[in-house]
Write an enzyme that holds these catalytic residues in place. Sequence first.
Site, PDB file in Angstrom:
ATOM      1  NE  ARG A   1      -4.029   1.914   2.259  1.00 48.60           N
ATOM      2  CZ  ARG A   1      -4.310   2.686   3.320  1.00 48.60           C
ATOM      3  NH1 ARG A   1      -3.664   2.517   4.458  1.00 48.60           N
ATOM      4  NH2 ARG A   1      -5.268   3.594   3.241  1.00 48.60           N
TER       5      ARG A   1
ATOM      6  CG  HIS B   1      -1.472   5.377  -0.004  1.00 54.71           C
ATOM      7  ND1 HIS B   1      -2.075   5.695   1.199  1.00 54.71           N
ATOM      8  CD2 HIS B   1      -2.377   4.636  -0.685  1.00 54.71           C
ATOM      9  CE1 HIS B   1      -3.290   5.141   1.230  1.00 54.71           C
ATOM     10  NE2 HIS B   1      -3.484   4.487   0.111  1.00 54.71           N
ATOM     11  CG  ASP B   2       6.068   7.192  -3.282  1.00 55.46           C
ATOM     12  OD1 ASP B   2       5.999   8.422  -3.029  1.00 55.46           O
ATOM     13  OD2 ASP B   2       7.069   6.674  -3.812  1.00 55.46           O
TER      14      ASP B   2
ATOM     15  CG  ASP C   1       7.781  11.655  -5.495  1.00 58.33           C
ATOM     16  OD1 ASP C   1       7.134  10.977  -4.655  1.00 58.33           O
ATOM     17  OD2 ASP C   1       7.493  12.842  -5.754  1.00 58.33           O
TER      18      ASP C   1
ATOM     19  CG  ASN D   1      -0.914   8.478   3.545  1.00 64.10           C
ATOM     20  OD1 ASN D   1      -1.320   7.463   2.980  1.00 64.10           O
ATOM     21  ND2 ASN D   1      -0.256   9.443   2.930  1.00 64.10           N
TER      22      ASN D   1
ATOM     23  N   PRO E   1      -7.679   7.818  -3.851  1.00 67.66           N
ATOM     24  CG  PRO E   1      -8.195   5.919  -5.116  1.00 67.66           C
ATOM     25  CD  PRO E   1      -7.083   6.862  -4.790  1.00 67.66           C
TER      26      PRO E   1
ATOM     27  CG  HIS F   1      -8.325  -3.651  -1.181  1.00 67.70           C
ATOM     28  ND1 HIS F   1      -9.329  -2.712  -1.246  1.00 67.70           N
ATOM     29  CD2 HIS F   1      -7.178  -2.929  -1.034  1.00 67.70           C
ATOM     30  CE1 HIS F   1      -8.807  -1.494  -1.159  1.00 67.70           C
ATOM     31  NE2 HIS F   1      -7.504  -1.600  -1.032  1.00 67.70           N
ATOM     32  CB  THR F   2      -6.276 -10.585  -2.347  1.00 69.65           C
ATOM     33  OG1 THR F   2      -6.201 -11.951  -1.946  1.00 69.65           O
ATOM     34  CG2 THR F   2      -4.884 -10.170  -2.755  1.00 69.65           C
TER      35      THR F   2
ATOM     36  CG  ASP G   1      -9.606 -12.487   0.796  1.00 71.96           C
ATOM     37  OD1 ASP G   1     -10.721 -13.024   1.009  1.00 71.96           O
ATOM     38  OD2 ASP G   1      -8.704 -13.043   0.149  1.00 71.96           O
TER      39      ASP G   1
ATOM     40  CB  THR H   1      -7.145 -16.578   1.538  1.00 71.94           C
ATOM     41  OG1 THR H   1      -7.563 -15.855   0.361  1.00 71.94           O
ATOM     42  CG2 THR H   1      -7.609 -18.026   1.439  1.00 71.94           C
TER      43      THR H   1
ATOM     44  CG  ASP I   1      -6.224 -15.791  -2.595  1.00 75.31           C
ATOM     45  OD1 ASP I   1      -6.815 -14.692  -2.522  1.00 75.31           O
ATOM     46  OD2 ASP I   1      -6.330 -16.658  -1.700  1.00 75.31           O
TER      47      ASP I   1
END
Length: 321
Positions: free
Chosen positions: A63, A67-68, A75, A95, A164, A194-195, A241, A244, A249
């Site tokens: 993540r 977010h970078d 950067d 953040n 977002p 988001h798994t 998730d 799992t 996955d």
Amino acid sequence: MAASSSFVAIVTLAFLLFFMGSTNAQLSTNFYSSSCPKLLSTVQSTVKSAISKEARMGASLLRLFFHDCFVNGCDGSILLDDTSNFIGEKNAAPNRNSARGFEVIDNIKSAVEKVCPGVVSCADILAISARDSVVTLGGPNWNVKLGRRDSKTASQAAANTSIPPPTSNLNQLISRFNSLGLSTRDMVALAGSHTIGQARCTSFRARIYNETNIDRSFAQTRQSNCPRTTGSGDNNLAPLDILTPTKFDSNYYKNLIQNKGLLHSDQQLFNGGSTDSIVRTYSNNQNTFNSDFAAAMIKMGDISPLTGSNGEIRKNCRKLN
Ligand code: HEM
Ligand SMILES: *[C@@H]1O[C@H](CO)[C@@H](O)[C@H](O)[C@H]1NC(C)=O
Ligand SMILES: *[C@@H]1O[C@H](CO)[C@@H](O)[C@H](O)[C@H]1NC(C)=O
């Protein structure tokens, strides 16, 4: 003769302008192969040891790269600490109380500085760490393009508006990703991140109490550790998730088809709209998801890097040299 040589000149000029204009012209997978041959093994061993202590760390590192990259490009700007005269991105809305893994990045940077001081950017360390996290948790591998340099600036305002929020609807998600050169399909593949990982109650409260496109028993399960009232249990965690939570996955997409997306934005990808078919494809084709995800990560890593003599190679990822 004159006509054909001026044609050649025009084509040559067009190519030159194209490559000068493309900001990632200098990223390459072998950028450090002579200046820091031990880079990849050094990053990988630190990432693996962090994940063996806490599987979620793989999610947190992945993540950080997202977010970078979404805030003025990949950067390293997210890594800069706030000081009395510098406002960074760590306390921006997406953040604050949420982005984590900065200590692991510090450990990687120290290990890398030991083997090749002053050579490798923090921005590139984020890119490699994201890939190694995905691989370590069972996801696809890809060659990471390198050669990014570190920003001398950060923007809390841009972080507030560029990443977002989980309240986004499908059109907002599509247009945000499109504006950075990422297609709708790239967006759906990247959201498959988001798994793995977890979200705070405050990120999904409105969905589990108020929305109708949610599996009833799933909503009840999540309500049991996320009180309705704002201010109570805001930081309680739930896995993104449910099937799992620490394995990379395609079960994320299976959840969406069952209305078990945790975030409002997750369920937007399968809610009767244009992306339903992509979700179905990924839910029953792990290989397609894996290869689309890897390709989309490479595209995301190409967003406006600093190269050449722009930016700097930070000594400490948390501050400017
Ligand atoms: C599609 C738009 C996206 C939205 C709206 C979104 C939103 C969120 C939110 C709200 C959380 C939970 C934060 C918290 O409650 O503290 C989260 C977690 C996470 N996101 Fe996203 N995200 C999106 C796309 C992505 C992408 C593209 C990636 C990676 C390429 C990603 C990787 C992750 C990971 C791995 C976590 C778990 C982090 C952890 O456990 O520390 N997300 N996301
Ligand atoms: C960014 O959002 C945070 C949290 O909502 C707010 O406190 C801060 O003032 C915002 N910063 C800027 C520069 O817009
Ligand atoms: C649910 O929606 C109602 C009406 O819009 C709102 O007052 C309430 O705060 C919402 N509850 C949650 C938990 O978001």
